[in-house]
Write an enzyme that holds these catalytic residues in place. Structure first.
Site, PDB file in Angstrom:
ATOM      1  N   GLY A  15       0.837  -1.209   0.000  1.00  0.00           N
ATOM      2  CA  GLY A  15       0.000   0.000   0.000  1.00  0.00           C
ATOM      3  C   GLY A  15       0.863   1.247   0.000  1.00  0.00           C
ATOM      4  O   GLY A  15       1.881   1.290   0.688  1.00  0.00           O
ATOM      5  N   ARG A  76       1.112  -5.021  -5.860  1.00  0.00           N
ATOM      6  CA  ARG A  76       1.286  -6.277  -5.127  1.00  0.00           C
ATOM      7  C   ARG A  76       1.564  -7.337  -6.187  1.00  0.00           C
ATOM      8  O   ARG A  76       1.040  -7.263  -7.285  1.00  0.00           O
ATOM      9  CB  ARG A  76       0.044  -6.548  -4.286  1.00  0.00           C
ATOM     10  CG  ARG A  76      -0.132  -5.467  -3.203  1.00  0.00           C
ATOM     11  CD  ARG A  76      -1.147  -5.842  -2.148  1.00  0.00           C
ATOM     12  NE  ARG A  76      -1.084  -4.932  -0.996  1.00  0.00           N
ATOM     13  CZ  ARG A  76      -1.927  -3.926  -0.785  1.00  0.00           C
ATOM     14  NH1 ARG A  76      -2.910  -3.702  -1.618  1.00  0.00           N
ATOM     15  NH2 ARG A  76      -1.785  -3.147   0.276  1.00  0.00           N
ATOM     16  N   ASP A 107       5.665  -5.047   5.945  1.00  0.00           N
ATOM     17  CA  ASP A 107       6.198  -6.383   6.264  1.00  0.00           C
ATOM     18  C   ASP A 107       6.300  -7.309   5.052  1.00  0.00           C
ATOM     19  O   ASP A 107       7.307  -8.001   4.873  1.00  0.00           O
ATOM     20  CB  ASP A 107       5.291  -7.070   7.290  1.00  0.00           C
ATOM     21  CG  ASP A 107       5.667  -6.685   8.700  1.00  0.00           C
ATOM     22  OD1 ASP A 107       6.724  -6.051   8.890  1.00  0.00           O
ATOM     23  OD2 ASP A 107       4.895  -7.026   9.616  1.00  0.00           O
ATOM     24  N   THR A 129       4.251   2.651   5.620  1.00  0.00           N
ATOM     25  CA  THR A 129       2.860   2.182   5.684  1.00  0.00           C
ATOM     26  C   THR A 129       2.090   3.062   6.652  1.00  0.00           C
ATOM     27  O   THR A 129       2.623   3.439   7.703  1.00  0.00           O
ATOM     28  CB  THR A 129       2.760   0.706   6.133  1.00  0.00           C
ATOM     29  OG1 THR A 129       1.389   0.426   6.478  1.00  0.00           O
ATOM     30  CG2 THR A 129       3.627   0.368   7.329  1.00  0.00           C
ATOM     31  N   ASP A 131      -0.191   2.109   8.450  1.00  0.00           N
ATOM     32  CA  ASP A 131      -0.757   1.282   9.531  1.00  0.00           C
ATOM     33  C   ASP A 131       0.055   1.285  10.834  1.00  0.00           C
ATOM     34  O   ASP A 131      -0.452   0.839  11.855  1.00  0.00           O
ATOM     35  CB  ASP A 131      -0.891  -0.178   9.062  1.00  0.00           C
ATOM     36  CG  ASP A 131      -1.780  -0.325   7.836  1.00  0.00           C
ATOM     37  OD1 ASP A 131      -2.619   0.561   7.598  1.00  0.00           O
ATOM     38  OD2 ASP A 131      -1.625  -1.325   7.109  1.00  0.00           O
ATOM     39  N   ASP A 133       2.289  -0.685  11.658  1.00  0.00           N
ATOM     40  CA  ASP A 133       2.313  -2.061  12.162  1.00  0.00           C
ATOM     41  C   ASP A 133       3.638  -2.790  11.905  1.00  0.00           C
ATOM     42  O   ASP A 133       3.658  -4.014  11.789  1.00  0.00           O
ATOM     43  CB  ASP A 133       1.143  -2.860  11.558  1.00  0.00           C
ATOM     44  CG  ASP A 133       1.221  -2.942  10.047  1.00  0.00           C
ATOM     45  OD1 ASP A 133       2.028  -2.207   9.438  1.00  0.00           O
ATOM     46  OD2 ASP A 133       0.474  -3.747   9.459  1.00  0.00           O
ATOM     47  N   ARG A 175      -5.594  -2.113   8.535  1.00  0.00           N
ATOM     48  CA  ARG A 175      -5.540  -3.569   8.331  1.00  0.00           C
ATOM     49  C   ARG A 175      -5.878  -4.267   9.649  1.00  0.00           C
ATOM     50  O   ARG A 175      -6.940  -4.034  10.187  1.00  0.00           O
ATOM     51  CB  ARG A 175      -4.164  -3.978   7.809  1.00  0.00           C
ATOM     52  CG  ARG A 175      -4.231  -5.285   7.012  1.00  0.00           C
ATOM     53  CD  ARG A 175      -2.884  -5.699   6.508  1.00  0.00           C
ATOM     54  NE  ARG A 175      -2.389  -4.801   5.482  1.00  0.00           N
ATOM     55  CZ  ARG A 175      -2.095  -5.174   4.248  1.00  0.00           C
ATOM     56  NH1 ARG A 175      -2.235  -6.417   3.890  1.00  0.00           N
ATOM     57  NH2 ARG A 175      -1.630  -4.313   3.375  1.00  0.00           N
TER      58      ARG A 175
HETATM   59  P1  ADP Z   1       3.115  -4.558   2.657  1.00  0.00           P
HETATM   60  O1  ADP Z   1       4.507  -4.505   2.158  1.00  0.00           O
HETATM   61  O2  ADP Z   1       2.513  -3.208   2.806  1.00  0.00           O
HETATM   62  O3  ADP Z   1       2.982  -5.425   3.910  1.00  0.00           O
HETATM   63  P2  ADP Z   1       1.943  -6.733   1.096  1.00  0.00           P
HETATM   64  O4  ADP Z   1       1.829  -7.653   2.259  1.00  0.00           O
HETATM   65  O5  ADP Z   1       0.809  -6.657   0.150  1.00  0.00           O
HETATM   66  O6  ADP Z   1       2.214  -5.231   1.525  1.00  0.00           O
HETATM   67  O7  ADP Z   1       3.281  -7.155   0.301  1.00  0.00           O
HETATM   68  C1  ADP Z   1       3.707  -6.420  -0.824  1.00  0.00           C
HETATM   69  C2  ADP Z   1       4.382  -7.330  -1.786  1.00  0.00           C
HETATM   70  O8  ADP Z   1       5.557  -7.887  -1.185  1.00  0.00           O
HETATM   71  C3  ADP Z   1       3.576  -8.561  -2.225  1.00  0.00           C
HETATM   72  O9  ADP Z   1       2.652  -8.283  -3.244  1.00  0.00           O
HETATM   73  C4  ADP Z   1       4.676  -9.472  -2.728  1.00  0.00           C
HETATM   74  O10 ADP Z   1       5.105  -9.091  -4.006  1.00  0.00           O
HETATM   75  C5  ADP Z   1       5.806  -9.176  -1.734  1.00  0.00           C
HETATM   76  N1  ADP Z   1       5.758 -10.195  -0.679  1.00  0.00           N
HETATM   77  C6  ADP Z   1       4.855 -10.331   0.297  1.00  0.00           C
HETATM   78  N2  ADP Z   1       5.086 -11.426   1.055  1.00  0.00           N
HETATM   79  C7  ADP Z   1       6.178 -12.021   0.512  1.00  0.00           C
HETATM   80  C8  ADP Z   1       6.934 -13.195   0.800  1.00  0.00           C
HETATM   81  N3  ADP Z   1       6.591 -13.991   1.824  1.00  0.00           N
HETATM   82  N4  ADP Z   1       7.984 -13.471   0.029  1.00  0.00           N
HETATM   83  C9  ADP Z   1       8.345 -12.672  -1.001  1.00  0.00           C
HETATM   84  N5  ADP Z   1       7.671 -11.557  -1.343  1.00  0.00           N
HETATM   85  C10 ADP Z   1       6.603 -11.218  -0.615  1.00  0.00           C
HETATM   86  O1  F6P Z   2      -1.606  -1.204   4.467  1.00  0.00           O
HETATM   87  C1  F6P Z   2      -2.240  -0.007   4.119  1.00  0.00           C
HETATM   88  C2  F6P Z   2      -3.711  -0.246   3.872  1.00  0.00           C
HETATM   89  O2  F6P Z   2      -4.301   0.985   3.524  1.00  0.00           O
HETATM   90  C3  F6P Z   2      -4.462  -0.892   5.032  1.00  0.00           C
HETATM   91  O3  F6P Z   2      -4.780   0.042   6.044  1.00  0.00           O
HETATM   92  C4  F6P Z   2      -5.642  -1.463   4.329  1.00  0.00           C
HETATM   93  O4  F6P Z   2      -6.123  -2.602   5.018  1.00  0.00           O
HETATM   94  C5  F6P Z   2      -5.091  -1.872   2.995  1.00  0.00           C
HETATM   95  O5  F6P Z   2      -3.888  -1.146   2.796  1.00  0.00           O
HETATM   96  C6  F6P Z   2      -6.022  -1.608   1.842  1.00  0.00           C
HETATM   97  O6  F6P Z   2      -5.446  -2.096   0.690  1.00  0.00           O
HETATM   98  P1  F6P Z   2      -6.030  -1.821  -0.779  1.00  0.00           P
HETATM   99  O7  F6P Z   2      -5.489  -0.499  -1.224  1.00  0.00           O
HETATM  100  O8  F6P Z   2      -5.519  -2.952  -1.571  1.00  0.00           O
HETATM  101  O9  F6P Z   2      -7.516  -1.760  -0.668  1.00  0.00           O
END
Ligand code: ADP
Ligand code: F6P
Length: 324
Positions: A15, A76, A107, A129, A131, A133, A175
Protein backbone atom coordinates in the site's frame (compact mmCIF):
# COMPACT_ATOMS: atom_id res chain seq x y z
CA UNK A 1 33.20 2.54 0.96
CA UNK A 2 32.37 -0.94 2.44
CA UNK A 3 31.86 -3.50 -0.31
CA UNK A 4 32.06 -1.05 -3.17
CA UNK A 5 28.49 -1.02 -4.28
CA UNK A 6 27.90 0.82 -7.52
CA UNK A 7 24.22 0.88 -8.33
CA UNK A 8 21.29 1.16 -5.97
CA UNK A 9 17.78 0.25 -7.08
CA UNK A 10 14.78 1.71 -5.29
CA UNK A 11 11.17 0.54 -5.30
CA UNK A 12 7.94 1.11 -3.40
CA UNK A 13 5.74 -1.89 -2.68
CA UNK A 14 2.45 -2.76 -0.97
CA UNK A 15 0.00 0.00 0.00
CA UNK A 16 1.28 3.49 -0.76
CA UNK A 17 1.82 6.00 2.03
CA UNK A 18 2.28 9.78 2.09
CA UNK A 19 5.99 10.48 2.47
CA UNK A 20 7.12 7.65 0.20
CA UNK A 21 8.17 10.27 -2.35
CA UNK A 22 10.33 12.00 0.23
CA UNK A 23 11.99 8.64 0.96
CA UNK A 24 12.62 7.98 -2.76
CA UNK A 25 14.08 11.46 -3.12
CA UNK A 26 16.40 10.90 -0.15
CA UNK A 27 17.62 7.56 -1.52
CA UNK A 28 18.29 9.01 -4.96
CA UNK A 29 19.96 12.21 -3.80
CA UNK A 30 22.05 10.58 -1.06
CA UNK A 31 23.29 7.89 -3.44
CA UNK A 32 24.17 10.44 -6.13
CA UNK A 33 25.90 12.59 -3.52
CA UNK A 34 28.18 9.60 -2.83
CA UNK A 35 28.88 8.94 -6.50
CA UNK A 36 26.57 5.94 -6.89
CA UNK A 37 24.17 5.22 -9.74
CA UNK A 38 20.46 4.91 -8.98
CA UNK A 39 17.77 3.02 -10.85
CA UNK A 40 14.08 3.38 -10.08
CA UNK A 41 12.03 0.21 -10.30
CA UNK A 42 8.40 0.93 -11.10
CA UNK A 43 5.42 -0.93 -9.61
CA UNK A 44 7.29 -2.79 -6.88
CA UNK A 45 8.25 -6.40 -7.43
CA UNK A 46 5.77 -6.67 -10.31
CA UNK A 47 7.72 -3.99 -12.18
CA UNK A 48 11.02 -5.65 -11.30
CA UNK A 49 9.87 -8.88 -12.93
CA UNK A 50 8.77 -6.90 -16.00
CA UNK A 51 12.06 -4.95 -16.03
CA UNK A 52 10.32 -1.60 -15.60
CA UNK A 53 13.59 0.00 -14.61
CA UNK A 54 14.61 3.60 -15.23
CA UNK A 55 17.77 5.57 -14.57
CA UNK A 56 17.31 8.27 -11.96
CA UNK A 57 19.22 11.45 -11.35
CA UNK A 58 18.84 14.38 -9.00
CA UNK A 59 16.25 15.98 -11.24
CA UNK A 60 14.08 12.84 -11.45
CA UNK A 61 13.09 13.48 -7.85
CA UNK A 62 12.69 17.26 -8.05
CA UNK A 63 9.33 18.68 -7.01
CA UNK A 64 8.06 15.53 -5.30
CA UNK A 65 8.78 15.95 -1.58
CA UNK A 66 5.37 17.55 -1.00
CA UNK A 67 3.35 15.05 -3.01
CA UNK A 68 1.34 12.11 -1.70
CA UNK A 69 1.48 8.71 -3.40
CA UNK A 70 4.63 7.38 -4.98
CA UNK A 71 6.16 8.51 -8.28
CA UNK A 72 7.46 4.94 -8.74
CA UNK A 73 3.92 3.54 -8.43
CA UNK A 74 3.31 0.50 -6.29
CA UNK A 75 1.84 -2.93 -6.73
CA UNK A 76 1.29 -6.28 -5.13
CA UNK A 77 2.88 -9.22 -6.91
CA UNK A 78 1.98 -12.85 -6.29
CA UNK A 79 4.70 -14.18 -8.59
CA UNK A 80 7.36 -12.66 -6.36
CA UNK A 81 6.15 -14.83 -3.50
CA UNK A 82 7.45 -17.90 -5.34
CA UNK A 83 11.10 -19.01 -5.39
CA UNK A 84 11.13 -18.84 -9.19
CA UNK A 85 9.86 -15.25 -9.08
CA UNK A 86 12.50 -14.26 -6.55
CA UNK A 87 15.31 -15.90 -8.55
CA UNK A 88 14.08 -14.15 -11.67
CA UNK A 89 14.05 -10.86 -9.73
CA UNK A 90 17.62 -11.32 -8.52
CA UNK A 91 18.73 -12.21 -12.05
CA UNK A 92 17.07 -9.08 -13.45
CA UNK A 93 18.81 -6.96 -10.80
CA UNK A 94 22.18 -8.43 -11.87
CA UNK A 95 21.36 -7.90 -15.55
CA UNK A 96 20.75 -4.19 -14.86
CA UNK A 97 23.83 -3.87 -12.66
CA UNK A 98 21.72 -3.35 -9.53
CA UNK A 99 23.86 -4.67 -6.69
CA UNK A 100 21.82 -3.06 -3.90
CA UNK A 101 18.14 -2.36 -3.37
CA UNK A 102 16.12 -0.10 -1.10
CA UNK A 103 12.61 -1.43 -0.55
CA UNK A 104 10.09 1.06 0.81
CA UNK A 105 6.98 -0.71 2.09
CA UNK A 106 5.60 -2.91 4.84
CA UNK A 107 6.20 -6.38 6.26
CA UNK A 108 5.23 -8.22 3.06
CA UNK A 109 7.63 -6.10 1.02
CA UNK A 110 10.42 -6.82 3.52
CA UNK A 111 9.90 -10.55 3.03
CA UNK A 112 10.69 -9.91 -0.62
CA UNK A 113 13.83 -7.99 0.40
CA UNK A 114 14.79 -10.89 2.69
CA UNK A 115 14.49 -13.31 -0.23
CA UNK A 116 16.56 -11.11 -2.54
CA UNK A 117 19.28 -10.74 0.09
CA UNK A 118 19.56 -14.53 0.28
CA UNK A 119 20.09 -14.49 -3.49
CA UNK A 120 23.00 -12.07 -3.29
CA UNK A 121 21.36 -8.67 -3.74
CA UNK A 122 22.13 -6.27 -0.87
CA UNK A 123 18.82 -5.06 0.49
CA UNK A 124 17.64 -2.49 3.03
CA UNK A 125 13.99 -1.90 3.93
CA UNK A 126 12.42 1.41 4.87
CA UNK A 127 9.10 1.23 6.76
CA UNK A 128 6.44 2.91 4.64
CA UNK A 129 2.86 2.18 5.68
CA UNK A 130 0.05 4.20 7.21
CA UNK A 131 -0.76 1.28 9.53
CA UNK A 132 2.22 1.73 11.95
CA UNK A 133 2.31 -2.06 12.16
CA UNK A 134 6.05 -2.69 11.70
CA UNK A 135 7.02 -4.38 14.97
CA UNK A 136 10.61 -3.14 15.23
CA UNK A 137 9.79 0.52 14.59
CA UNK A 138 7.91 3.08 16.64
CA UNK A 139 7.29 5.03 13.44
CA UNK A 140 6.32 4.24 9.88
CA UNK A 141 6.23 6.71 7.02
CA UNK A 142 2.68 7.83 6.26
CA UNK A 143 1.15 7.28 9.69
CA UNK A 144 1.29 10.93 10.71
CA UNK A 145 -0.37 12.17 7.53
CA UNK A 146 -3.01 9.44 7.67
CA UNK A 147 -4.00 10.14 11.27
CA UNK A 148 -4.17 13.86 10.57
CA UNK A 149 -6.35 13.26 7.52
CA UNK A 150 -8.62 10.92 9.49
CA UNK A 151 -8.73 13.33 12.43
CA UNK A 152 -9.90 16.20 10.23
CA UNK A 153 -12.54 14.01 8.61
CA UNK A 154 -13.82 12.80 11.99
CA UNK A 155 -14.05 16.42 13.24
CA UNK A 156 -16.36 17.11 10.30
CA UNK A 157 -18.52 14.07 10.97
CA UNK A 158 -18.71 15.12 14.59
CA UNK A 159 -20.19 18.54 13.67
CA UNK A 160 -23.11 17.00 11.82
CA UNK A 161 -23.44 14.21 14.36
CA UNK A 162 -23.90 16.79 17.11
CA UNK A 163 -26.40 18.85 15.09
CA UNK A 164 -28.53 15.78 14.51
CA UNK A 165 -27.88 14.37 17.98
CA UNK A 166 -26.76 11.13 16.42
CA UNK A 167 -24.41 8.31 17.11
CA UNK A 168 -21.66 8.06 14.46
CA UNK A 169 -19.42 5.15 13.75
CA UNK A 170 -16.34 6.15 11.77
CA UNK A 171 -14.24 3.34 10.37
CA UNK A 172 -10.55 4.01 9.89
CA UNK A 173 -7.89 1.96 8.11
CA UNK A 174 -5.08 -0.04 9.67
CA UNK A 175 -5.54 -3.57 8.33
CA UNK A 176 -5.28 -5.73 11.50
CA UNK A 177 -3.77 -2.99 13.62
CA UNK A 178 -5.59 -0.40 15.73
CA UNK A 179 -3.01 2.41 15.84
CA UNK A 180 -4.88 4.80 13.56
CA UNK A 181 -8.08 4.13 15.51
CA UNK A 182 -6.37 4.66 18.87
CA UNK A 183 -4.75 7.93 17.84
CA UNK A 184 -7.94 9.27 16.28
CA UNK A 185 -9.93 8.16 19.29
CA UNK A 186 -7.70 10.29 21.50
CA UNK A 187 -7.31 13.21 19.07
CA UNK A 188 -11.02 13.41 18.22
CA UNK A 189 -12.27 12.97 21.77
CA UNK A 190 -14.30 9.94 20.73
CA UNK A 191 -16.66 8.28 23.17
CA UNK A 192 -15.49 4.82 22.11
CA UNK A 193 -12.70 3.21 20.13
CA UNK A 194 -12.94 -0.34 18.88
CA UNK A 195 -9.48 -1.84 18.41
CA UNK A 196 -8.82 -5.30 16.96
CA UNK A 197 -6.24 -5.78 19.72
CA UNK A 198 -8.75 -5.07 22.53
CA UNK A 199 -12.40 -5.24 21.42
CA UNK A 200 -14.28 -7.95 23.29
CA UNK A 201 -17.23 -8.02 20.83
CA UNK A 202 -19.58 -7.09 23.64
CA UNK A 203 -21.93 -4.90 21.63
CA UNK A 204 -24.46 -4.76 24.47
CA UNK A 205 -21.88 -2.99 26.65
CA UNK A 206 -21.41 -0.47 23.84
CA UNK A 207 -25.16 0.04 23.52
CA UNK A 208 -25.54 0.52 27.28
CA UNK A 209 -22.85 3.22 27.22
CA UNK A 210 -24.54 5.05 24.37
CA UNK A 211 -27.88 5.07 26.23
CA UNK A 212 -26.22 6.17 29.47
CA UNK A 213 -24.34 9.00 27.75
CA UNK A 214 -27.52 10.23 26.12
CA UNK A 215 -29.25 10.26 29.51
CA UNK A 216 -26.37 12.35 30.88
CA UNK A 217 -26.98 14.90 28.14
CA UNK A 218 -24.35 14.03 25.53
CA UNK A 219 -25.42 15.23 22.11
CA UNK A 220 -23.43 12.80 20.06
CA UNK A 221 -21.63 9.52 20.47
CA UNK A 222 -18.56 9.11 18.28
CA UNK A 223 -17.25 5.58 17.87
CA UNK A 224 -13.96 5.19 16.02
CA UNK A 225 -13.97 1.67 14.65
CA UNK A 226 -10.84 0.04 13.25
CA UNK A 227 -10.93 -1.63 9.86
CA UNK A 228 -9.73 -4.83 11.55
CA UNK A 229 -13.11 -5.03 13.28
CA UNK A 230 -15.10 -3.61 10.36
CA UNK A 231 -18.85 -4.19 9.87
CA UNK A 232 -19.57 -0.54 10.70
CA UNK A 233 -22.73 -0.35 8.59
CA UNK A 234 -24.43 -3.37 10.14
CA UNK A 235 -23.24 -2.28 13.59
CA UNK A 236 -24.89 1.12 13.02
CA UNK A 237 -28.20 -0.54 12.16
CA UNK A 238 -28.10 -2.70 15.27
CA UNK A 239 -27.19 0.24 17.51
CA UNK A 240 -30.00 2.39 16.08
CA UNK A 241 -32.51 -0.43 16.61
CA UNK A 242 -31.36 -1.05 20.17
CA UNK A 243 -31.02 2.58 21.32
CA UNK A 244 -33.60 4.43 19.25
CA UNK A 245 -30.81 6.96 18.49
CA UNK A 246 -30.20 7.68 14.80
CA UNK A 247 -26.87 6.08 13.94
CA UNK A 248 -24.76 6.48 10.83
CA UNK A 249 -21.62 4.75 9.63
CA UNK A 250 -18.86 6.50 7.68
CA UNK A 251 -16.04 4.46 6.22
CA UNK A 252 -13.14 6.82 5.51
CA UNK A 253 -11.33 4.39 3.19
CA UNK A 254 -8.54 5.31 0.82
CA UNK A 255 -8.68 9.06 1.42
CA UNK A 256 -6.51 8.24 4.44
CA UNK A 257 -3.70 7.07 2.17
CA UNK A 258 -3.52 10.21 0.05
CA UNK A 259 -2.73 13.88 0.43
CA UNK A 260 0.20 16.12 1.13
CA UNK A 261 2.58 14.48 3.60
CA UNK A 262 2.98 16.24 6.92
CA UNK A 263 6.27 17.78 7.96
CA UNK A 264 6.92 14.81 10.25
CA UNK A 265 6.43 12.28 7.46
CA UNK A 266 8.68 14.25 5.10
CA UNK A 267 11.47 14.57 7.65
CA UNK A 268 11.35 10.97 8.91
CA UNK A 269 11.16 9.69 5.32
CA UNK A 270 14.14 11.83 4.29
CA UNK A 271 16.22 10.60 7.22
CA UNK A 272 15.24 6.95 6.79
CA UNK A 273 15.89 7.04 3.03
CA UNK A 274 19.33 8.53 3.58
CA UNK A 275 20.10 5.99 6.36
CA UNK A 276 19.20 3.15 4.00
CA UNK A 277 21.86 4.30 1.54
CA UNK A 278 24.39 4.75 4.37
CA UNK A 279 23.82 1.14 5.46
CA UNK A 280 24.34 -0.18 1.94
CA UNK A 281 27.50 1.88 1.62
CA UNK A 282 28.77 0.37 4.87
CA UNK A 283 28.41 -3.03 3.22
CA UNK A 284 25.33 -4.02 5.25
CA UNK A 285 22.52 -6.08 3.76
CA UNK A 286 19.19 -7.59 4.87
CA UNK A 287 18.67 -4.64 7.21
CA UNK A 288 15.62 -2.61 8.11
CA UNK A 289 15.82 1.06 9.04
CA UNK A 290 13.69 1.78 12.09
CA UNK A 291 12.92 4.49 14.63
CA UNK A 292 13.09 3.21 18.19
CA UNK A 293 12.87 5.14 21.47
CA UNK A 294 13.87 8.41 19.86
CA UNK A 295 16.71 7.14 17.68
CA UNK A 296 17.14 5.94 14.13
CA UNK A 297 18.44 2.38 14.28
CA UNK A 298 18.52 -0.69 12.06
CA UNK A 299 17.62 -4.34 12.50
CA UNK A 300 18.35 -7.57 10.73
CA UNK A 301 15.26 -8.30 8.62
CA UNK A 302 14.92 -11.87 9.95
CA UNK A 303 14.87 -10.54 13.51
CA UNK A 304 12.61 -7.63 12.64
CA UNK A 305 10.04 -9.89 10.99
CA UNK A 306 10.04 -12.22 14.00
CA UNK A 307 9.13 -9.39 16.38
CA UNK A 308 5.59 -8.57 17.40
CA UNK A 309 4.09 -5.41 18.77
CA UNK A 310 0.93 -4.39 20.53
CA UNK A 311 -0.80 -1.05 20.91
CA UNK A 312 0.46 0.95 23.88
CA UNK A 313 -1.66 -0.18 26.82
CA UNK A 314 -0.99 3.04 28.73
CA UNK A 315 -2.34 5.11 25.83
CA UNK A 316 -5.47 2.98 25.71
CA UNK A 317 -5.96 3.32 29.47
CA UNK A 318 -5.48 7.09 29.23
CA UNK A 319 -8.10 7.22 26.48
CA UNK A 320 -10.59 5.38 28.71
CA UNK A 321 -9.94 7.83 31.52
CA UNK A 322 -10.70 10.78 29.24
CA UNK A 323 -14.15 9.55 28.23
CA UNK A 324 -16.73 11.22 30.45
P1 ADP B 1 3.11 -4.56 2.66
O1 ADP B 1 4.51 -4.50 2.16
O2 ADP B 1 2.51 -3.21 2.81
O3 ADP B 1 2.98 -5.43 3.91
P2 ADP B 1 1.94 -6.73 1.10
O4 ADP B 1 1.83 -7.65 2.26
O5 ADP B 1 0.81 -6.66 0.15
O6 ADP B 1 2.21 -5.23 1.52
O7 ADP B 1 3.28 -7.15 0.30
C1 ADP B 1 3.71 -6.42 -0.82
C2 ADP B 1 4.38 -7.33 -1.79
O8 ADP B 1 5.56 -7.89 -1.19
C3 ADP B 1 3.58 -8.56 -2.23
O9 ADP B 1 2.65 -8.28 -3.24
C4 ADP B 1 4.68 -9.47 -2.73
O10 ADP B 1 5.10 -9.09 -4.01
C5 ADP B 1 5.81 -9.18 -1.73
N1 ADP B 1 5.76 -10.19 -0.68
C6 ADP B 1 4.86 -10.33 0.30
N2 ADP B 1 5.09 -11.43 1.06
C7 ADP B 1 6.18 -12.02 0.51
C8 ADP B 1 6.93 -13.20 0.80
N3 ADP B 1 6.59 -13.99 1.82
N4 ADP B 1 7.98 -13.47 0.03
C9 ADP B 1 8.34 -12.67 -1.00
N5 ADP B 1 7.67 -11.56 -1.34
C10 ADP B 1 6.60 -11.22 -0.62
O1 F6P C 1 -1.61 -1.20 4.47
C1 F6P C 1 -2.24 -0.01 4.12
C2 F6P C 1 -3.71 -0.25 3.87
O2 F6P C 1 -4.30 0.99 3.52
C3 F6P C 1 -4.46 -0.89 5.03
O3 F6P C 1 -4.78 0.04 6.04
C4 F6P C 1 -5.64 -1.46 4.33
O4 F6P C 1 -6.12 -2.60 5.02
C5 F6P C 1 -5.09 -1.87 3.00
O5 F6P C 1 -3.89 -1.15 2.80
C6 F6P C 1 -6.02 -1.61 1.84
O6 F6P C 1 -5.45 -2.10 0.69
P1 F6P C 1 -6.03 -1.82 -0.78
O7 F6P C 1 -5.49 -0.50 -1.22
O8 F6P C 1 -5.52 -2.95 -1.57
O9 F6P C 1 -7.52 -1.76 -0.67
Amino acid sequence: MGNQIKTIGVLTSGGDAPGMNAAIRAVVRTAIHHGLNVKGIKRGYAGLLKEEIVDMDGLSVADIIHRGGTILYTARCLEFMTEEGQEKGAEICRKHGIDSLVVIGGDGSFRGAQALAALGINTVGVPGTIDLDIACSDYTIGFDTAVNTAMEAIDKVRDTSTSHERCSIIEVMGRNAGYIALWCGIANGAEDILLPERYDNDEQKLIDRIIENRKRGKKHHIIVNAEGIGHSTSMAKRIEAATGIETRATILGHMQRGGTPTCKDRVYASIMGAKAVDLLMEGRSKRLVAYKRGSYVDFDIDEALAMSKDIAEDQYEIFKGLVR
